[in-house]
Scaffold this motif. Structure first.
Motif, PDB file in Angstrom:
ATOM      1  N   ILE A  66       0.794  -1.243   0.000  1.00 26.81           N
ATOM      2  CA  ILE A  66       0.000   0.000   0.000  1.00 26.81           C
ATOM      3  C   ILE A  66       0.826   1.293   0.000  1.00 26.81           C
ATOM      4  CG2 ILE A  66      -2.122  -0.925   1.031  1.00 26.81           C
ATOM      5  CD1 ILE A  66      -1.118  -0.073   3.768  1.00 26.81           C
ATOM      6  N   THR A  73       1.166  12.173   0.713  1.00 31.83           N
ATOM      7  CA  THR A  73       0.647  12.596   2.031  1.00 31.83           C
ATOM      8  C   THR A  73       1.758  12.738   3.067  1.00 31.83           C
ATOM      9  OG1 THR A  73      -1.417  11.458   1.541  1.00 31.83           O
ATOM     10  CG2 THR A  73      -1.020  11.992   3.830  1.00 31.83           C
ATOM     11  N   GLN A  81      -3.888  13.183  12.473  1.00 32.80           N
ATOM     12  CA  GLN A  81      -5.327  13.025  12.203  1.00 32.80           C
ATOM     13  C   GLN A  81      -5.833  11.689  12.760  1.00 32.80           C
ATOM     14  OE1 GLN A  81      -5.479  16.133  11.717  1.00 32.80           O
ATOM     15  NE2 GLN A  81      -7.140  15.940  10.246  1.00 32.80           N
ATOM     16  N   LEU A  82      -5.029  10.643  12.572  1.00 32.25           N
ATOM     17  CA  LEU A  82      -5.425   9.322  13.078  1.00 32.25           C
ATOM     18  C   LEU A  82      -5.464   9.326  14.600  1.00 32.25           C
ATOM     19  CD1 LEU A  82      -3.375   7.089  10.621  1.00 32.25           C
ATOM     20  CD2 LEU A  82      -5.871   7.209  10.754  1.00 32.25           C
ATOM     21  N   GLN A  85      -8.650  10.926  15.639  1.00 35.16           N
ATOM     22  CA  GLN A  85      -9.805  10.085  15.302  1.00 35.16           C
ATOM     23  C   GLN A  85      -9.911   8.884  16.243  1.00 35.16           C
ATOM     24  OE1 GLN A  85      -9.675   7.692  11.739  1.00 35.16           O
ATOM     25  NE2 GLN A  85     -11.681   8.455  11.093  1.00 35.16           N
ATOM     26  N   GLU A  99     -11.126  15.914   7.651  1.00 30.92           N
ATOM     27  CA  GLU A  99     -12.035  15.662   6.536  1.00 30.92           C
ATOM     28  C   GLU A  99     -12.788  14.351   6.796  1.00 30.92           C
ATOM     29  OE1 GLU A  99     -14.119  16.307   4.114  1.00 30.92           O
ATOM     30  OE2 GLU A  99     -12.553  17.582   3.257  1.00 30.92           O
ATOM     31  N   MET A 101     -14.419  10.583   5.934  1.00 27.98           N
ATOM     32  CA  MET A 101     -13.733   9.436   5.329  1.00 27.98           C
ATOM     33  C   MET A 101     -14.007   9.332   3.825  1.00 27.98           C
ATOM     34  SD  MET A 101     -11.815   8.109   7.588  1.00 27.98           S
ATOM     35  CE  MET A 101     -11.510   9.813   7.930  1.00 27.98           C
ATOM     36  N   SER A 104     -11.872  12.181   2.030  1.00 23.92           N
ATOM     37  CA  SER A 104     -10.415  12.054   2.131  1.00 23.92           C
ATOM     38  C   SER A 104      -9.874  10.839   1.383  1.00 23.92           C
ATOM     39  CB  SER A 104      -9.973  12.030   3.598  1.00 23.92           C
ATOM     40  OG  SER A 104     -10.654  11.041   4.314  1.00 23.92           O
ATOM     41  N   HIS A 105     -10.735   9.847   1.086  1.00 29.69           N
ATOM     42  CA  HIS A 105     -10.257   8.655   0.392  1.00 29.69           C
ATOM     43  C   HIS A 105     -10.786   8.532  -1.041  1.00 29.69           C
ATOM     44  CE1 HIS A 105      -9.740   7.822   4.694  1.00 29.69           C
ATOM     45  NE2 HIS A 105      -8.665   7.169   4.312  1.00 29.69           N
ATOM     46  N   ILE A 110      -8.773   2.873  -3.457  1.00 26.72           N
ATOM     47  CA  ILE A 110      -8.491   1.833  -2.458  1.00 26.72           C
ATOM     48  C   ILE A 110      -9.407   0.628  -2.684  1.00 26.72           C
ATOM     49  CG2 ILE A 110      -8.641   1.305   0.018  1.00 26.72           C
ATOM     50  CD1 ILE A 110      -7.784   4.253   0.492  1.00 26.72           C
ATOM     51  N   HIS A 114      -6.151  -3.522  -0.141  1.00 24.42           N
ATOM     52  CA  HIS A 114      -5.464  -2.379   0.486  1.00 24.42           C
ATOM     53  C   HIS A 114      -5.994  -2.176   1.907  1.00 24.42           C
ATOM     54  CE1 HIS A 114      -5.119  -0.701  -3.878  1.00 24.42           C
ATOM     55  NE2 HIS A 114      -4.002  -1.318  -3.556  1.00 24.42           N
ATOM     56  N   LEU A 143     -13.907   0.741  13.452  1.00 22.43           N
ATOM     57  CA  LEU A 143     -13.396   1.224  12.163  1.00 22.43           C
ATOM     58  C   LEU A 143     -14.023   0.481  10.977  1.00 22.43           C
ATOM     59  CD1 LEU A 143      -9.589   1.494  13.046  1.00 22.43           C
ATOM     60  CD2 LEU A 143     -11.248   3.361  12.945  1.00 22.43           C
ATOM     61  N   MET A 146     -16.417   1.832   8.342  1.00 23.66           N
ATOM     62  CA  MET A 146     -15.915   2.909   7.491  1.00 23.66           C
ATOM     63  C   MET A 146     -15.459   2.389   6.123  1.00 23.66           C
ATOM     64  SD  MET A 146     -13.779   5.160  10.217  1.00 23.66           S
ATOM     65  CE  MET A 146     -14.502   5.611  11.810  1.00 23.66           C
ATOM     66  N   VAL A 150     -14.352   4.178   2.398  1.00 20.43           N
ATOM     67  CA  VAL A 150     -12.916   4.180   2.067  1.00 20.43           C
ATOM     68  C   VAL A 150     -12.639   3.373   0.789  1.00 20.43           C
ATOM     69  CG1 VAL A 150     -10.681   3.328   2.874  1.00 20.43           C
ATOM     70  CG2 VAL A 150     -12.169   4.582   4.452  1.00 20.43           C
TER      71      VAL A 150
HETATM   72  C1  HEM Z   1     -11.139   2.332   8.466  1.00 18.29           C
HETATM   73  C2  HEM Z   1     -10.092   2.612   7.718  1.00 18.29           C
HETATM   74  C3  HEM Z   1      -9.456   3.969   7.636  1.00 18.29           C
HETATM   75  C4  HEM Z   1      -9.523   5.017   8.492  1.00 18.29           C
HETATM   76  C5  HEM Z   1     -10.259   5.122   9.821  1.00 18.29           C
HETATM   77  C6  HEM Z   1      -8.739   6.091   7.919  1.00 18.29           C
HETATM   78  C7  HEM Z   1      -8.559   7.339   8.490  1.00 18.29           C
HETATM   79  C8  HEM Z   1      -7.996   8.402   7.834  1.00 18.29           C
HETATM   80  C9  HEM Z   1      -7.949   9.761   8.331  1.00 18.29           C
HETATM   81  C10 HEM Z   1      -8.463  10.217   9.680  1.00 18.29           C
HETATM   82  C11 HEM Z   1      -7.368  10.526   7.390  1.00 18.29           C
HETATM   83  C12 HEM Z   1      -7.106  12.049   7.462  1.00 18.29           C
HETATM   84  C13 HEM Z   1      -8.229  12.788   6.738  1.00 18.29           C
HETATM   85  C14 HEM Z   1      -7.997  14.288   6.742  1.00 18.29           C
HETATM   86  O1  HEM Z   1      -8.128  14.932   7.787  1.00 18.29           O
HETATM   87  O2  HEM Z   1      -7.674  14.844   5.681  1.00 18.29           O
HETATM   88  C15 HEM Z   1      -7.021   9.651   6.297  1.00 18.29           C
HETATM   89  C16 HEM Z   1      -6.392  10.040   5.145  1.00 18.29           C
HETATM   90  C17 HEM Z   1      -5.763   9.173   4.304  1.00 18.29           C
HETATM   91  N1  HEM Z   1      -5.923   7.804   4.273  1.00 18.29           N
HETATM   92 FE1  HEM Z   1      -7.083   6.751   5.474  1.00 18.29          FE
HETATM   93  N2  HEM Z   1      -8.220   5.652   6.738  1.00 18.29           N
HETATM   94  C18 HEM Z   1      -8.625   4.367   6.538  1.00 18.29           C
HETATM   95  C19 HEM Z   1      -8.284   3.548   5.489  1.00 18.29           C
HETATM   96  C20 HEM Z   1      -7.298   3.844   4.580  1.00 18.29           C
HETATM   97  C21 HEM Z   1      -6.683   2.903   3.653  1.00 18.29           C
HETATM   98  C22 HEM Z   1      -7.099   1.437   3.533  1.00 18.29           C
HETATM   99  C23 HEM Z   1      -5.727   3.585   2.979  1.00 18.29           C
HETATM  100  C24 HEM Z   1      -4.776   3.081   1.937  1.00 18.29           C
HETATM  101  C25 HEM Z   1      -4.313   1.852   1.914  1.00 18.29           C
HETATM  102  C26 HEM Z   1      -5.752   4.957   3.443  1.00 18.29           C
HETATM  103  C27 HEM Z   1      -4.947   5.983   2.957  1.00 18.29           C
HETATM  104  C28 HEM Z   1      -5.091   7.298   3.304  1.00 18.29           C
HETATM  105  C29 HEM Z   1      -4.354   8.389   2.685  1.00 18.29           C
HETATM  106  C30 HEM Z   1      -3.311   8.266   1.563  1.00 18.29           C
HETATM  107  C31 HEM Z   1      -4.793   9.571   3.290  1.00 18.29           C
HETATM  108  C32 HEM Z   1      -4.339  11.012   3.005  1.00 18.29           C
HETATM  109  C33 HEM Z   1      -5.207  11.637   1.962  1.00 18.29           C
HETATM  110  C34 HEM Z   1      -4.711  13.070   1.724  1.00 18.29           C
HETATM  111  O3  HEM Z   1      -3.504  13.283   1.660  1.00 18.29           O
HETATM  112  O4  HEM Z   1      -5.562  13.938   1.618  1.00 18.29           O
HETATM  113  N3  HEM Z   1      -6.705   5.079   4.408  1.00 18.29           N
HETATM  114  N4  HEM Z   1      -7.409   8.375   6.606  1.00 18.29           N
END
Ligand code: HEM
Length: 153
Positions: A66, A73, A81-82, A85, A99, A101, A104-105, A110, A114, A143, A146, A150
């Motif tokens: 992944i 990012t 952010q995580l 959350q 942002e 979910m 932001s995704h 995905i 992934h 989670l 979500m 996503v």
């Molecule tokens: C339940 C599953 C997931 C949760 C709770 C989660 C949570 C988050 C959070 C809180 C953010 C920040 C959003 C913001 O404030 O802009 C974020 C962004 C992001 N997530 Fe996830 N995510 C999940 C799954 C995934 C998966 C499976 C991937 C990729 C394999 C992923 C890749 C990304 C990326 C690349 C960003 C940054 C996007 C940007 O730069 O704007 N996420 N995610």
């Protein structure tokens, strides 16, 4: 006993009952509050969740399955952010202000594989912090729904 004395005794009795009820309600509310943040505490509170989020980001950025998705990012931003959350979700004293979910995704393409890879990275990050299995599953269960927002492929 005359009528007046009996009325006074009844009044005092009612006041004692009310006081006992209030104490019981306060105890019940306290117990409910304590139960609400039990997952937050099981994850190690503020420090534990900060380390879990950082550990997840570190693993995801090194994960061949992944890592290409995270290229654009900032890892520090994502870990922060995580952290917020996970803290809010687990009943801690934080507010996630990022942002949603779906937005932001949306552009990350995905798929289920992934998503599962990230879940494995999160489990490894929690293992590394000694989070008990039951607490790990409680966070994952929060989670899991979500995935609808996503996974887009
Ligand atoms: C339940 C599953 C997931 C949760 C709770 C989660 C949570 C988050 C959070 C809180 C953010 C920040 C959003 C913001 O404030 O802009 C974020 C962004 C992001 N997530 Fe996830 N995510 C999940 C799954 C995934 C998966 C499976 C991937 C990729 C394999 C992923 C890749 C990304 C990326 C690349 C960003 C940054 C996007 C940007 O730069 O704007 N996420 N995610």
């Amino acid at each position: 006993m005359n009528h007046q004395a009996s009325l006074i005794r009844r009044g005092v009795g009612a006041l004692v009952c009310a006081a006992v009820l209030m104490v019981m309600q306060a105890l019940a509310a306290g117990a409910a509050r304590a139960a609400d943040d039990s997952l937050y505490r099981a994850l190690g509170g503020e420090e534990g969740i900060t380390r879990i989020s950082a550990g997840l980001v570190e693993r995801a950025y090194a994960d061949e399955r992944i890592k290409h998705i995270f290229q654009e990012t900032n890892p520090r931003f994502l870990a922060e952010q995580l952290r917020k959350q996970f803290c809010e979700l687990s009943g801690g004293p934080c507010k996630y202000d990022g942002e949603n979910m779906k937005n932001s995704h949306a552009k990350l393409a995905i798929n289920k594989a992934h998503f599962n890879a990230l879940v494995e990275d999160l489990q490894a990050a929690m293992d590394a912090q000694g989070v008990p299995f039951i607490a790990q599953n409680r966070l994952l269960a929060l989670l899991a729904p979500m995935h609808r927002d996503v996974i887009t492929r």
